[in-house]
Design a protein around this motif. Structure first.
Motif, PDB file in Angstrom:
ATOM      1  N   GLY A 140       0.825  -1.197   0.000  1.00 31.82           N
ATOM      2  CA  GLY A 140       0.000   0.000   0.000  1.00 31.82           C
ATOM      3  C   GLY A 140       0.864   1.253   0.000  1.00 31.82           C
ATOM      4  O   GLY A 140       2.083   1.191  -0.133  1.00 31.82           O
ATOM      5  N   LYS A 141       0.217   2.408   0.121  1.00 33.40           N
ATOM      6  CA  LYS A 141       0.962   3.656   0.250  1.00 33.40           C
ATOM      7  C   LYS A 141       1.834   3.581   1.508  1.00 33.40           C
ATOM      8  O   LYS A 141       1.405   2.995   2.497  1.00 33.40           O
ATOM      9  CB  LYS A 141       0.001   4.841   0.383  1.00 33.40           C
ATOM     10  CG  LYS A 141      -0.996   4.999  -0.749  1.00 33.40           C
ATOM     11  CD  LYS A 141      -1.972   6.128  -0.417  1.00 33.40           C
ATOM     12  CE  LYS A 141      -3.123   6.199  -1.385  1.00 33.40           C
ATOM     13  NZ  LYS A 141      -4.100   7.254  -1.026  1.00 33.40           N
ATOM     14  N   PRO A 142       3.045   4.123   1.497  1.00 31.63           N
ATOM     15  CA  PRO A 142       3.638   5.076   0.550  1.00 31.63           C
ATOM     16  C   PRO A 142       4.293   4.460  -0.684  1.00 31.63           C
ATOM     17  O   PRO A 142       4.903   5.181  -1.468  1.00 31.63           O
ATOM     18  CB  PRO A 142       4.694   5.781   1.410  1.00 31.63           C
ATOM     19  CG  PRO A 142       5.139   4.737   2.370  1.00 31.63           C
ATOM     20  CD  PRO A 142       3.883   3.956   2.704  1.00 31.63           C
ATOM     21  N   ASP A 143       4.191   3.162  -0.866  1.00 29.47           N
ATOM     22  CA  ASP A 143       4.711   2.549  -2.083  1.00 29.47           C
ATOM     23  C   ASP A 143       3.928   3.086  -3.291  1.00 29.47           C
ATOM     24  O   ASP A 143       2.731   3.388  -3.178  1.00 29.47           O
ATOM     25  CB  ASP A 143       4.552   1.025  -1.994  1.00 29.47           C
ATOM     26  CG  ASP A 143       5.316   0.298  -3.082  1.00 29.47           C
ATOM     27  OD1 ASP A 143       6.477  -0.074  -2.827  1.00 29.47           O
ATOM     28  OD2 ASP A 143       4.756   0.109  -4.181  1.00 29.47           O
ATOM     29  N   PRO A 144       4.558   3.207  -4.447  1.00 29.32           N
ATOM     30  CA  PRO A 144       3.842   3.707  -5.631  1.00 29.32           C
ATOM     31  C   PRO A 144       2.824   2.740  -6.219  1.00 29.32           C
ATOM     32  O   PRO A 144       2.009   3.137  -7.063  1.00 29.32           O
ATOM     33  CB  PRO A 144       4.966   3.983  -6.637  1.00 29.32           C
ATOM     34  CG  PRO A 144       6.097   3.108  -6.205  1.00 29.32           C
ATOM     35  CD  PRO A 144       6.006   3.057  -4.704  1.00 29.32           C
ATOM     36  N   LEU A 145       2.832   1.474  -5.780  1.00 26.22           N
ATOM     37  CA  LEU A 145       1.975   0.463  -6.403  1.00 26.22           C
ATOM     38  C   LEU A 145       0.495   0.850  -6.468  1.00 26.22           C
ATOM     39  O   LEU A 145      -0.150   0.620  -7.507  1.00 26.22           O
ATOM     40  CB  LEU A 145       2.148  -0.881  -5.688  1.00 26.22           C
ATOM     41  CG  LEU A 145       1.337  -2.046  -6.260  1.00 26.22           C
ATOM     42  CD1 LEU A 145       1.714  -2.320  -7.715  1.00 26.22           C
ATOM     43  CD2 LEU A 145       1.544  -3.305  -5.410  1.00 26.22           C
TER      44      LEU A 145
END
Length: 229
Positions: A140-145
């Motif tokens: 999930g956020k903060p990952d860009p996925l």
């Protein structure tokens, strides 16, 4: 040509929900002899996925125990959805995007039950057929996925899109995915939002700077100006 897309966070962005979240957290935390102040909520909890929140608030408990407490908070929050209002100006922005043929999606770390109830209660559900739930993805956020997933579902690209966020984790996620990111100062100061990667900061969707930037980006994406999209 890729369509132009607008991707919105939900909590604190489309809907002014953070005061209700903050109160619900403290009500549940009080049952365990704990509390959080507003600064801690804004900087460490707001916008984070529930597993991250559980680990931060209850490092002395197992993951299962921590998540159970956070789930109790979410249930309490859902009881209060009727208190929530859409962020000022969002209806006009939706109308603008409809006129211009701009696609929309929601990208949120909120549990699906929360997202569905907030959208239904606010009257915004009919405007969004694409909803990305960060906790249902591998990251999930903060990952860009989550934002990359939203773009893929819309058939868009980062160079032809803008994101709207109010939290540090959300701004970092959208920026890392390559989107021009608008920060809403519903809870955080400008320097926090720009420090996380926001390209523009506005008070709400009525800000004149916002429409100007949107029209500029849309024209650039459609090849009607020399401005880079």
């Amino acid at each position: 040509m890729a369509p132009f897309c607008l991707l919105f966070d939900l909590d604190g962005t489309l809907i002014d929900s953070d005061p209700v979240h903050f109160a619900a957290f403290n009500e549940v935390l009080s049952e365990h002899g704990r509390s959080i102040d507003l600064e801690t909520y804004r900087m460490k909890i707001m916008g984070a996925a529930n597993p991250t929140i559980a680990a931060a608030l209850f490092p002395d408990k197992t993951e299962e125990e921590g998540l159970a407490i956070v789930d109790r908070k979410e249930a309490l929050f859902r009881e209060r959805v009727s208190e929530l209002e859409p962020t000022p100006g969002i209806e006009a922005l939706i109308e603008w995007s409809d006129r211009e043929g701009v696609l929309r999606a929601i990208v949120t770390n909120a549990p699906r039950a929360n997202a569905e109830q907030m959208l239904e209660g606010s009257g915004l559900k009919r405007h969004f057929s694409t909803i990305v739930i960060g906790v249902e993805l591998e990251r999930g956020k903060p990952d860009p996925l989550p934002y990359e997933t939203g773009l893929k579902l819309l058939g868009g690209s980062a160079s032809h899109a803008m994101a709207f966020e109010d939290s540090l984790s959300g701004v970092k996620s959208a920026s890392a995915a390559g989107l021009t990111t608008v920060g809403l100062r519903t809870s955080l100061e400008d320097e926090h939002l720009t420090g996380a990667g926001a390209d523009l900061v506005v008070s709400d969707f009525r800000d004149p700077q916002l429409l100007s930037r949107l029209e500029e980006r849309l024209a650039a994406a459609r090849g009607n100006t020399g401005v880079s999209a």
